[in-house]
Design an enzyme around this catalytic site. Structure first.
Site, mmCIF file in Angstrom:
data_model
loop_
_atom_site.group_PDB
_atom_site.id
_atom_site.type_symbol
_atom_site.label_atom_id
_atom_site.label_comp_id
_atom_site.label_asym_id
_atom_site.label_seq_id
_atom_site.Cartn_x
_atom_site.Cartn_y
_atom_site.Cartn_z
ATOM 1 N N LYS A 60 -44.771 10.589 31.066
ATOM 2 C CA LYS A 60 -43.881 11.707 30.708
ATOM 3 C C LYS A 60 -43.952 12.894 31.666
ATOM 4 O O LYS A 60 -42.963 13.596 31.859
ATOM 5 C CB LYS A 60 -44.188 12.192 29.280
ATOM 6 C CG LYS A 60 -43.733 11.219 28.214
ATOM 7 C CD LYS A 60 -43.901 11.812 26.833
ATOM 8 C CE LYS A 60 -43.442 10.815 25.784
ATOM 9 N NZ LYS A 60 -43.481 11.371 24.426
ATOM 10 N N ASP A 120 -38.278 15.114 22.258
ATOM 11 C CA ASP A 120 -39.378 15.005 21.285
ATOM 12 C C ASP A 120 -39.450 16.214 20.345
ATOM 13 O O ASP A 120 -39.550 16.067 19.128
ATOM 14 C CB ASP A 120 -40.724 14.870 22.008
ATOM 15 C CG ASP A 120 -40.939 13.479 22.585
ATOM 16 O OD1 ASP A 120 -40.384 12.504 22.056
ATOM 17 O OD2 ASP A 120 -41.680 13.375 23.590
#
Ligand code: ATR
Length: 274
Positions: free
Chosen positions: A66, A103
């Site tokens: 990420k 997210d």
């Protein structure tokens, strides 16, 4: 023409994203396919170039890529920039790679039925890693008052400072019970404690009855932390809703239309075993 999407990570075999997105494509009668690929960190650059060369429209990014994927992208959305991490990449018509992060806003959408307004609410984050940061940024931008508690308090301090830099109200401390239990409106467990069924190091006794408790772990479906919250009579959610809504927001980012959320949720619950 069929569109192609994917998730890259390592390990990736247990990712529920293909199941969730493919169920959505089917329900929406969309000519698209979502695959998963195991990518080693040392092959991340090649994987990114390969996905683009193969004509993928976008992909999700999970552990451990990420943060490391950022140098291989052309642009970041402000949300990804602030999160310092990317979980969604979109390939534009001209082949530009745009990194985004769904997210944190996915987390907020997942709690919105139980806690529609976070402005002015006391939110306690347990943990100060990548997952905590991703959730903390939109909470801060939504006007929540944050308290970040971490085993290594200095890391909580760094995250807290970052948030106050954005004009947020944020404090920090070590991971232990305290006055915060009686004041918290929302408690979010973002550490890896509980993944293997282990208990949390302190009790939630003293927590306000109305507080919502979320553990972003969804496998196991009920960590000991969530079990205690429920035993105390508090509303408690695991991380499956966050997984669903980060996928919903990724779909919206890629396809610029709303997805069939219920079908995606059904597929997710079926794949997760309940
Ligand atoms: P992620 O991206 O999942 O957040 P991470 O960035 O490695 O992963 O962060 C892991 C978080 O879990 C950190 O807050 C870590 O605390 P430290 O900063 O003190 O390492 C927390 N964590 C991991 N194991 C823990 C344990 N046994 N007890 C308490 N906190 C733990």
């Amino acid at each position: 023409m069929e569109k192609h999407f994917a998730v890259i990570g390592d390990p990736i075999a247990h990712s529920l994203s293909p199941c969730m997105h493919n169920a959505g494509y089917q329900a929406a009668r969309l000519a698209a396919e979502y695959q998963r690929f195991a990518v080693k960190p040392e092959q991340l650059r090649e994987a990114v170039l390969g996905l683009r060369a193969l004509g993928f429209s976008g992909w999700n990014v999970t552990i451990p890529h990420k943060e490391k994927i950022i140098p291989f992208l052309d642009e970041l959305t402000p949300t990804a920039e602030r999160a310092g991490a990317v979980n969604t990449v979109k390939v534009t018509e001209t082949g530009k790679l745009i990194g985004h992060n769904t997210d944190g806003w996915g987390f907020l959408r997942s709690i919105s039925a139980l806690l529609p307004v976070v402005r002015g609410k006391n939110v306690v984050l347990l943990g100060a890693g990548g997952a905590a940061r991703g959730i903390a940024v939109p909470l801060a931008e939504s006007g929540a008052k944050l308290l970040i508690l971490n085993r290594t308090p200095e890391k909580a301090g760094e995250l807290s400072e970052l948030l106050t830099g954005y004009g947020a109200q944020s404090a920090w401390g070590s991971l232990q019970p305290g006055d915060w239990l009686a004041a918290a409106d929302l408690v979010v467990q973002t550490t890896s404690v509980g993944l293997r069924g282990e208990p949390f190091s302190f009790s939630l006794r003293g927590l306000k009855k109305e507080a919502l408790v979320v553990d972003i772990i969804f496998n196991p479906a009920e960590t000991q932390f969530l079990r205690e919250a429920r035993q105390l009579g508090n509303a408690a959610l695991n991380g499956l809703g966050m997984l669903l809504y980060q996928g919903v927001l990724a779909w919206e980012f890629w396809l610029e239309e709303p997805p069939p959320v219920e079908n995606m949720e059904q597929a997710l619950r079926a794949a997760d075993g309940g």
